[in-house]
Each structure stands twice: as structure tokens, then as C-alpha cells.
Design a protein around this motif. Structure first.
Motif, PDB file in Angstrom:
ATOM      1  N   ALA A 221     -17.583 -83.625 112.340  1.00 33.26           N
ATOM      2  CA  ALA A 221     -18.935 -83.228 111.940  1.00 33.26           C
ATOM      3  C   ALA A 221     -19.714 -82.707 113.142  1.00 33.26           C
ATOM      4  O   ALA A 221     -19.822 -83.381 114.174  1.00 33.26           O
ATOM      5  N   LEU A 222     -20.270 -81.507 113.017  1.00 33.73           N
ATOM      6  CA  LEU A 222     -20.951 -80.878 114.137  1.00 33.73           C
ATOM      7  C   LEU A 222     -22.262 -81.575 114.500  1.00 33.73           C
ATOM      8  O   LEU A 222     -22.746 -81.432 115.629  1.00 33.73           O
ATOM      9  N   ASP A 223     -22.871 -82.288 113.545  1.00 30.71           N
ATOM     10  CA  ASP A 223     -24.122 -82.977 113.853  1.00 30.71           C
ATOM     11  C   ASP A 223     -23.881 -84.338 114.496  1.00 30.71           C
ATOM     12  O   ASP A 223     -24.827 -85.098 114.715  1.00 30.71           O
ATOM     13  N   GLU A 224     -22.623 -84.649 114.795  1.00 30.59           N
ATOM     14  CA  GLU A 224     -22.270 -85.876 115.501  1.00 30.59           C
ATOM     15  C   GLU A 224     -21.720 -85.514 116.874  1.00 30.59           C
ATOM     16  O   GLU A 224     -20.968 -84.539 117.012  1.00 30.59           O
ATOM     17  N   PRO A 225     -22.064 -86.271 117.924  1.00 34.82           N
ATOM     18  CA  PRO A 225     -21.534 -85.975 119.260  1.00 34.82           C
ATOM     19  C   PRO A 225     -20.012 -86.104 119.289  1.00 34.82           C
ATOM     20  O   PRO A 225     -19.412 -86.816 118.486  1.00 34.82           O
ATOM     21  N   LYS A 226     -19.404 -85.409 120.240  1.00 38.90           N
ATOM     22  CA  LYS A 226     -17.964 -85.547 120.416  1.00 38.90           C
ATOM     23  C   LYS A 226     -17.602 -87.006 120.680  1.00 38.90           C
ATOM     24  O   LYS A 226     -18.380 -87.776 121.235  1.00 38.90           O
ATOM     25  N   ASN A 227     -16.402 -87.371 120.233  1.00 38.90           N
ATOM     26  CA  ASN A 227     -15.865 -88.727 120.366  1.00 38.90           C
ATOM     27  C   ASN A 227     -16.558 -89.740 119.459  1.00 38.90           C
ATOM     28  O   ASN A 227     -16.324 -90.947 119.602  1.00 38.90           O
ATOM     29  N   SER A 228     -17.410 -89.261 118.532  1.00 34.31           N
ATOM     30  CA  SER A 228     -17.980 -90.185 117.543  1.00 34.31           C
ATOM     31  C   SER A 228     -16.888 -90.590 116.568  1.00 34.31           C
ATOM     32  O   SER A 228     -16.120 -89.749 116.085  1.00 34.31           O
ATOM     33  N   PRO A 229     -16.758 -91.875 116.262  1.00 39.21           N
ATOM     34  CA  PRO A 229     -15.667 -92.321 115.384  1.00 39.21           C
ATOM     35  C   PRO A 229     -15.869 -91.853 113.935  1.00 39.21           C
ATOM     36  O   PRO A 229     -16.988 -91.548 113.509  1.00 39.21           O
ATOM     37  N   ILE A 230     -14.771 -91.797 113.217  1.00 39.04           N
ATOM     38  CA  ILE A 230     -14.813 -91.488 111.785  1.00 39.04           C
ATOM     39  C   ILE A 230     -15.316 -92.722 111.056  1.00 39.04           C
ATOM     40  O   ILE A 230     -14.729 -93.807 111.153  1.00 39.04           O
ATOM     41  N   THR A 231     -16.397 -92.558 110.316  1.00 38.22           N
ATOM     42  CA  THR A 231     -16.992 -93.711 109.618  1.00 38.22           C
ATOM     43  C   THR A 231     -16.682 -93.722 108.121  1.00 38.22           C
ATOM     44  O   THR A 231     -17.040 -94.674 107.435  1.00 38.22           O
ATOM     45  N   ASN A 232     -16.035 -92.654 107.624  1.00 37.40           N
ATOM     46  CA  ASN A 232     -15.766 -92.592 106.182  1.00 37.40           C
ATOM     47  C   ASN A 232     -14.283 -92.339 105.914  1.00 37.40           C
ATOM     48  O   ASN A 232     -13.921 -91.591 105.024  1.00 37.40           O
ATOM     49  N   GLY A 233     -13.436 -93.004 106.697  1.00 40.15           N
ATOM     50  CA  GLY A 233     -12.002 -92.798 106.547  1.00 40.15           C
ATOM     51  C   GLY A 233     -11.269 -93.951 105.896  1.00 40.15           C
ATOM     52  O   GLY A 233     -10.035 -94.015 105.940  1.00 40.15           O
ATOM     53  N   GLN A 234     -12.006 -94.886 105.303  1.00 40.92           N
ATOM     54  CA  GLN A 234     -11.357 -96.032 104.669  1.00 40.92           C
ATOM     55  C   GLN A 234     -10.474 -95.605 103.495  1.00 40.92           C
ATOM     56  O   GLN A 234     -10.694 -94.565 102.877  1.00 40.92           O
ATOM     57  N   ILE A 235      -9.466 -96.431 103.190  1.00 36.03           N
ATOM     58  CA  ILE A 235      -8.633 -96.177 102.013  1.00 36.03           C
ATOM     59  C   ILE A 235      -9.534 -96.199 100.781  1.00 36.03           C
ATOM     60  O   ILE A 235     -10.312 -97.135 100.567  1.00 36.03           O
ATOM     61  N   ALA A 236      -9.438 -95.167  99.979  1.00 31.91           N
ATOM     62  CA  ALA A 236     -10.299 -95.036  98.801  1.00 31.91           C
ATOM     63  C   ALA A 236      -9.449 -94.656  97.594  1.00 31.91           C
ATOM     64  O   ALA A 236      -8.359 -94.088  97.725  1.00 31.91           O
ATOM     65  N   VAL A 237      -9.976 -94.976  96.422  1.00 33.37           N
ATOM     66  CA  VAL A 237      -9.348 -94.593  95.163  1.00 33.37           C
ATOM     67  C   VAL A 237     -10.350 -93.721  94.403  1.00 33.37           C
ATOM     68  O   VAL A 237     -11.461 -94.172  94.112  1.00 33.37           O
ATOM     69  N   ASN A 238      -9.950 -92.505  94.093  1.00 36.04           N
ATOM     70  CA  ASN A 238     -10.817 -91.572  93.365  1.00 36.04           C
ATOM     71  C   ASN A 238     -10.091 -91.058  92.129  1.00 36.04           C
ATOM     72  O   ASN A 238      -8.879 -91.198  92.015  1.00 36.04           O
ATOM     73  N   PHE A 239     -10.850 -90.455  91.228  1.00 33.39           N
ATOM     74  CA  PHE A 239     -10.235 -89.962  90.003  1.00 33.39           C
ATOM     75  C   PHE A 239     -10.936 -88.697  89.534  1.00 33.39           C
ATOM     76  O   PHE A 239     -12.074 -88.406  89.900  1.00 33.39           O
ATOM     77  N   ARG A 240     -10.227 -87.948  88.713  1.00 36.16           N
ATOM     78  CA  ARG A 240     -10.815 -86.847  87.956  1.00 36.16           C
ATOM     79  C   ARG A 240     -10.136 -86.798  86.604  1.00 36.16           C
ATOM     80  O   ARG A 240      -8.921 -86.950  86.500  1.00 36.16           O
ATOM     81  N   SER A 241     -10.945 -86.570  85.563  1.00 35.92           N
ATOM     82  CA  SER A 241     -10.408 -86.499  84.203  1.00 35.92           C
ATOM     83  C   SER A 241     -10.981 -85.281  83.492  1.00 35.92           C
ATOM     84  O   SER A 241     -12.169 -84.965  83.642  1.00 35.92           O
ATOM     85  N   ARG A 242     -10.115 -84.578  82.722  1.00 34.93           N
ATOM     86  CA  ARG A 242     -10.539 -83.411  81.973  1.00 34.93           C
ATOM     87  C   ARG A 242      -9.985 -83.450  80.557  1.00 34.93           C
ATOM     88  O   ARG A 242      -8.856 -83.889  80.343  1.00 34.93           O
ATOM     89  N   LEU A 243     -10.777 -82.956  79.633  1.00 31.60           N
ATOM     90  CA  LEU A 243     -10.331 -82.700  78.266  1.00 31.60           C
ATOM     91  C   LEU A 243     -10.690 -81.258  77.929  1.00 31.60           C
ATOM     92  O   LEU A 243     -11.828 -80.829  78.144  1.00 31.60           O
ATOM     93  N   THR A 244      -9.715 -80.509  77.409  1.00 33.74           N
ATOM     94  CA  THR A 244      -9.924 -79.092  77.127  1.00 33.74           C
ATOM     95  C   THR A 244      -9.550 -78.786  75.690  1.00 33.74           C
ATOM     96  O   THR A 244      -8.473 -79.181  75.227  1.00 33.74           O
ATOM     97  N   TRP A 245     -10.451 -78.100  74.993  1.00 34.20           N
ATOM     98  CA  TRP A 245     -10.189 -77.635  73.639  1.00 34.20           C
ATOM     99  C   TRP A 245     -10.026 -76.111  73.668  1.00 34.20           C
ATOM    100  O   TRP A 245     -10.943 -75.388  74.074  1.00 34.20           O
ATOM    101  N   ASP A 246      -8.861 -75.631  73.242  1.00 34.91           N
ATOM    102  CA  ASP A 246      -8.593 -74.199  73.134  1.00 34.91           C
ATOM    103  C   ASP A 246      -8.498 -73.834  71.658  1.00 34.91           C
ATOM    104  O   ASP A 246      -7.616 -74.326  70.945  1.00 34.91           O
ATOM    105  N   THR A 247      -9.391 -72.963  71.228  1.00 32.11           N
ATOM    106  CA  THR A 247      -9.480 -72.588  69.817  1.00 32.11           C
ATOM    107  C   THR A 247      -9.219 -71.095  69.657  1.00 32.11           C
ATOM    108  O   THR A 247      -9.744 -70.281  70.416  1.00 32.11           O
TER     109      THR A 247
END
Length: 439
Positions: free
Chosen positions: A79-105
């Protein structure tokens, strides 16, 4: 049996031996005939049930659900708004999802009305870089909402011309083939965002209305055109269908065989001042200086791309693209400034690797970066030209459990994610579930 029955009805003499042979065959195959009759009865019952319970004879329902387990690692944030050598603060193991339903007529067998619902909860730009995002990212942070993600209708105007109109989210790859047969799929393609398909197809990947057309010169050669407005739903100044941000362009494609072809494309893109919190010059696929190169000032860009795919054998495919963007600041303190932006990718795909239905892919390329970026008025800014081009290398393997379920482990690294920043690493496991049935 039918012949003998007809002869008897016509009072024609039948040889006694034929009657005895017929009786013997009927006795011998009595069990098979009975089973066959039962199968016919069961089939008729099932057909009657389906006819009585089907939702529609004109609509097809498809759906997908994706779960991703992932983590981001590296020595420092990009991130450019963080100084160099700033640690990663959002690198924790995460579980995400995406779901879609599509109707084709289809109303006449040749047209198509598509309505797609979507929900998801992905966290964008972990490690301070777009290069950690997923091909199938949707939603944002912890917000879980359901909405119409795509609404479009296409129909044949003539034998060779098909037209599209869209209430929301019409992109160039809805009309023209992106020629990325093994990386574009959300469920079985690339896990990383950048290697999935050329940024050409992500420039206008927003919820505005649009229109398009595809003209087939031959079965192998076609021309697709598209126009979409970023904020067509907004009647305020610098918005609307024709007075706000827009994308317009075309692609000429020659595809002589399955998974083999070449396409050349041009897109003109415009983003008004103050709208870069919603939109990115190249679809959030590259370094920060390609998202918003001129500090929020109105920006126009000319985008040129070459996409290709070559199926060398049933078990090996080469595909990729090269792309150049010329961006211009159209107003504000940065008016007159320019940027030269480049990106390219090559993928080596191995269908049916180790097992039929599975897939292995290795991709390498330079994500979008501004090799030159002028600042003629010396405006204070963090956005400067890229000195060392970023690299992204991804490998993934799709385990096809069955026709509907797959599991895909993937790992990729982003080298030089921003000027002077050390590499980022992403590890992920994607689980995909697909539904495909007549509704």
C-alpha cells in the motif's frame, strides 16, 4: 407377431409351425417383455410428473457457489499510503464466498433473456495490492447483500447479426470471445484475478446499461461492438447514459477451431472527475498507478489489445494477450498529463492432466503498470511511474470431483507489486459447486 395377427384377420392360412415358434418365443422372452413394459410405465409416469411440476418450458436455471480459503504473506505491505517495511495487517487466513443464480429464458428459441443474482463477501486488495485479488471476487469486506448482477437480452436481427441490450453489466466478453478457454471460468479457471482474462474485458465491468452487436462474416470471422455507461441510472450532471463515464469499442475475432483463434480489440474509456472510488482505469487488475493515474481528475484512455489461444493438442493449450493503454488527464490540476500502460500474459494449460476432467495451468505475465507517467504541473502525488515492472506467476490444479463439484488449490506470487516493495504470496483453495438444470 404383427404379421401373423394381420394374416389371421385377413383369414389367410398360417403355418402351424410358425404359430408354435411364436408361442415358444413369447414364453422364452416373457420376463424381458414384462420388464420392458414396466420400464415404459415408469417412464410415462416420470414424464407426467415433470410436465406437472416444471416451472417453465422456456427458462433454464444455472447456479454456482464458490468458497475460497486463502492467506496472503510477504515481508511488507504494498500500500502506497503506508511507509516501506510496514507489515501486512490483513493477511490472515480467511474464508470467503460468492454465489450466483442465473435464469436464461428464450421466447422463440433464438433469443435469450438473462437475469443473474449474486452475493459475496470478499475483501479486496489484501497486502495493499490488486494483485492478491481473486478471479471470482464479489461484494466487499463483511457486507453480504443480494442483488441483480446482470440483466441483458440478445436476439438475432438478421441471419448474421445479433443485438444486445442490457439494463446492467454488459461487457465485451458477453459479445466477443475473450479466447481464454482454461483461465476465464470462475469455477474451474484461474484463481488469481489478473491471469483470468485480459483487462480489456474488465474495463467496463460495472453495473451500467449498454448495448452491443455481433456480426458474423463467416463461421470463423466475426466483429463485436459494445457501448456501456458506468452510471447510466444516475440523472445528475456528469452521469447518465451519454454524459458520464462510458466504454465503447470493438473486437475482430478469427477462430477457425475450438479453443483456437486470434482477436484484435480497441476500447475507448472515460471516467469523470471524482468517480475513481467506484471505477478503475483497468478494472483493478494492476499497480496503483493504473487505477487512478491522475489523482482523481477526469481521465480518458485508448486501449489496444491482442488476444489469442492455440490448442496444440487435446492435452496442451497456449493462450494469452498483449495490451497497451494510452491514458490522458482531461481536466483539473493534471490536465494534459499522460500515461503509457502495458500488460501481457501467457498461460500453459494441460487439460485432463493425470485424470480426465482435471486441469493444470501455469500463467506468467506483467500486470498493468504505467511505464511512463507525466506530471507537468508538479502536483504533489504518490502516483508515479513504475521503475521495475511487476510480475505475477500463478499455478493451479483443478480436481474435478464430478460434473458439479471441483476443488482447486492455487498459489501465486506478485513480484514488484509496487515500486520498491517486496514480493507478495497468496495461497488459496477454491471449492466450486455448479447447478445446471431446466427450471
Amino acid at each position: 407377431m404383427n404379421t401373423i395377427e394381420r394374416l389371421l384377420q385377413e383369414n389367410v392360412n398360417v403355418i402351424k409351425g410358425d404359430l408354435e415358434k411364436l408361442k415358444r418365443l413369447a414364453t422364452e422372452f416373457q420376463q424381458e417383455l414384462s420388464a420392458f413394459g414396466n420400464r415404459i410405465d415408469n417412464l410415462e409416469a416420470r414424464v407426467a410428473y415433470l410436465e406437472n411440476h416444471q416451472f417453465s418450458t422456456t427458462t433454464k436455471l444455472t447456479g454456482e457457489a464458490i468458497f475460497a480459503f486463502s492467506g496472503v504473506w510477504g515481508h511488507e505491505t504494498a500500500a502506497l499510503d503506508e511507509p516501506k517495511n510496514s507489515p501486512i495487517t490483513n493477511g490472515q487466513i480467511a474464508v470467503n464466498f460468492r454465489s450466483r443464480l442465473t435464469w436464461d429464458t428464450s421466447f422463440n428459441g433464438e433469443d435469450r433473456l438473462q437475469v443473474r443474482l449474486q452475493t459475496g463477501n470478499f475483501y479486496f486488495a489484501r497486502g495493499g495490492s490488486n494483485l492478491t485479488d481473486f478471479n471470482f471476487s464479489a461484494g466487499g469486506d463483511d457486507r453480504i447483500t443480494v442483488g441483480i448482477n446482470k440483466l441483458l437480452y440478445n436476439f438475432p436481427a438478421t441471419e448474421n447479426l445479433t443485438l444486445w441490450i442490457a439494463g446492467t453489466k454488459l461487457t465485451l466478453d458477453d459479445i466477443s470471445d475473450p479466447l481464454a478457454p482454461y483461465t476465464a471460468s470462475f469455477t474451474e479457471g484461474a484463481v488469481a484475478f489478473f491471469p483470468s482474462l485480459a483487462p480489456l474485458y474488465l474495463i467496463n465491468d460495472y453495473l451500467g446499461a449498454g448495448a452491443g452487436a455481433l456480426y458474423k462474416f463467416t463461421d470463423e470471422l466475426n466483429l463485436g461492438i459494445v457501448y456501456s455507461a458506468n452510471t447510466s441510472f444516475n440523472p445528475n450532471q456528469s452521469n447518465g447514459l451519454f454524459n458520464g463515464g462510458f466504454t465503447a469499442g470493438a473486437q475482430l475475432t478469427y477462430a477457425p477451431a475450438a479453443n483456437t483463434g486470434i482477436g484484435i480489440a480497441y476500447l475507448r474509456n472515460y471516467i469523470p472527475e471524482g468517480q475513481f472510488s467506484q471505477f478503475s482505469l483497468l478494472g483493478f487488475t494492476g499497480t496503483a498507478n493504473t487505477d487512478n493515474p491522475f489523482d482523481g481528475n477526469a481521465t480518458a484512455s485508448d486501449n489496444f489489445g491482442l488476444v489469442w489461444s492455440w490448442q496444440l493438442s487435446p492435452g496442451f493449450n497456449l493462450s494469452g494477450w498483449g495490451m497497451y493503454t494510452k491514458a490522458h488527464a482531461e481536466g483539473g490540476l493534471r490536465k494534459g498529463d499522460e500515461a503509457d500502460i502495458w500488460n501481457w500474459k501467457i498461460s500453459l494449460a494441460f487439460p485432463d492432466l493425470f485424470k480426465e476432467g482435471n486441469l493444470g495451468v501455469i500463467s506468467v505475465g506483467n500486470p498493468p503498470y504505467a511505464a511512463t507517467l507525466t506530471n507537468r504541473n508538479n502536483v504533489p502525488t504518490l502516483i508515479v511511474a513504475t521503475q521495475d515492472a511487476p510480475w505475477l506467476i500463478e499455478t493451479f490444479y483443478v480436481f474435478q470431483i464430478n460434473d458439479n463439484i471441483s476443488i482447486t488449490p492455487a498459489i501465486w506470487t506478485a513480484i514488484n507489486p509496487e515500486n520498491g516493495r517486496t514480493p507478495l504470496w497468496v495461497g488459496a483453495i477454491r471449492s466450486s459447486f455448479k447447478l445446471d438444470r431446466k427450471s
